[in-house]
Design a protein around this motif. Structure first.
Motif, PDB file in Angstrom:
ATOM      1  N   UNK A 103      41.374  50.996  28.396  1.00 56.97           N
ATOM      2  CA  UNK A 103      41.604  50.141  29.672  1.00 56.97           C
ATOM      3  C   UNK A 103      40.839  50.215  31.335  1.00 56.97           C
ATOM      4  N   UNK A 104      41.408  51.158  31.523  1.00 51.40           N
ATOM      5  CA  UNK A 104      41.166  51.146  32.784  1.00 51.40           C
ATOM      6  C   UNK A 104      39.520  51.097  33.728  1.00 51.40           C
ATOM      7  N   UNK A 105      38.953  51.309  31.850  1.00 48.88           N
ATOM      8  CA  UNK A 105      37.448  51.913  32.375  1.00 48.88           C
ATOM      9  C   UNK A 105      37.041  50.095  32.248  1.00 48.88           C
ATOM     10  N   UNK A 106      37.463  49.407  31.305  1.00 51.31           N
ATOM     11  CA  UNK A 106      36.858  48.453  31.493  1.00 51.31           C
ATOM     12  C   UNK A 106      37.379  47.299  32.628  1.00 51.31           C
ATOM     13  N   UNK A 107      38.756  47.691  32.867  1.00 51.26           N
ATOM     14  CA  UNK A 107      39.514  46.801  34.185  1.00 51.26           C
ATOM     15  C   UNK A 107      38.400  47.209  35.749  1.00 51.26           C
ATOM     16  N   UNK A 108      38.086  48.710  35.605  1.00 57.91           N
ATOM     17  CA  UNK A 108      36.518  48.380  36.668  1.00 57.91           C
ATOM     18  C   UNK A 108      35.591  47.748  36.623  1.00 57.91           C
ATOM     19  N   UNK A 109      34.988  47.986  35.414  1.00 62.73           N
ATOM     20  CA  UNK A 109      33.589  47.188  35.208  1.00 62.73           C
ATOM     21  C   UNK A 109      34.225  45.756  35.582  1.00 62.73           C
ATOM     22  N   UNK A 110      35.037  44.972  34.996  1.00 64.33           N
ATOM     23  CA  UNK A 110      35.380  44.207  34.913  1.00 64.33           C
ATOM     24  C   UNK A 110      35.198  43.527  36.422  1.00 64.33           C
ATOM     25  N   UNK A 111      35.642  44.239  37.256  1.00 66.31           N
ATOM     26  CA  UNK A 111      35.414  43.729  38.285  1.00 66.31           C
ATOM     27  C   UNK A 111      34.977  44.135  39.599  1.00 66.31           C
ATOM     28  N   UNK A 112      33.637  44.254  38.857  1.00 67.41           N
ATOM     29  CA  UNK A 112      32.520  44.930  39.785  1.00 67.41           C
ATOM     30  C   UNK A 112      31.565  43.177  38.856  1.00 67.41           C
ATOM     31  N   UNK A 113      32.064  42.336  37.884  1.00 69.00           N
ATOM     32  CA  UNK A 113      30.778  41.283  37.757  1.00 69.00           C
ATOM     33  C   UNK A 113      31.660  39.911  38.262  1.00 69.00           C
ATOM     34  N   UNK A 114      30.340  39.356  39.093  1.00 65.70           N
ATOM     35  CA  UNK A 114      30.288  38.457  39.665  1.00 65.70           C
ATOM     36  C   UNK A 114      30.004  37.022  38.563  1.00 65.70           C
TER      37      UNK A 114
END
Length: 174
Positions: A103-114
């Motif tokens: 979930x932490x890794x997904x949160x990091x990557x979702x945070x990078x999506x514009x």
């Protein structure tokens, strides 16, 4: 009644407690009742957001993170949550989950999506945009762009909260 995507962020201890309750209960009741502040109803947005990601040309790494955010993994045994008469997913596939680390890794990557940038790949006219997205996007009152942005932002914030609290995420269709 519509079947919609649901997410819950819970500590591992809560899930273990639910598993113990199901094992101890004569009818398998896990006493599953996460706080409403830790549950997110994604409605039918996942299919539509995925289509926007395709149309906007989202790269594979971020597309896979998005899919994982809504598909989960099957490594965590959640069969106890899907036993009649207490099944949390009576109308959809079996529940899945992401570990706290996932979930932490997904949160990091979702945070990078514009996501607003992905929406710019759509026609400016909401009717044309809805037709391009398909999957019933033309039925969204007010047009799909605002609806999808709101759901994407809610999902990103939900995962950010799970990451900050080191919670795992349980996913199901209800």
């Amino acid at each position: 009644m519509a079947v919609t995507q649901q997410l819950a962020r819970v500590p591992a201890e809560y899930l273990a407690s639910c598993r113990q309750s199901a094992d101890a209960s004569p009818d398998g009741d896990p006493l599953w009742d996460p706080p409403s502040t830790d549950v997110l109803d994604m409605d039918w947005a996942p299919f539509l957001i995925e289509r926007v990601c395709d149309l906007g040309g989202l790269d594979d790494v971020h597309r896979n993170a998005f899919r994982q955010a809504l598909d989960g993994e099957t490594a965590i045994d959640l069969a106890f949550l899907n036993t009649h008469p207490h099944a949390i997913s009576p109308f959809g596939p079996d529940p899945t989950a992401l570990s706290a680390a996932q979930a932490a890794r997904v949160a990091e990557l979702l945070g990078q999506i514009d996501f607003p940038a992905l929406l710019t790949a759509l026609p400016t006219d909401e009717t044309e945009a809805a037709a391009l997205i398909g999957n019933g996007a033309d039925k969204i009152v007010g047009g799909p762009k605002k609806y999808l942005l709101g759901h994407f932002d809610a999902m990103r914030e939900f995962y950010r909260g799970a990451s900050q609290r080191q919670h795992l995420v349980v996913l199901w269709w209800d």
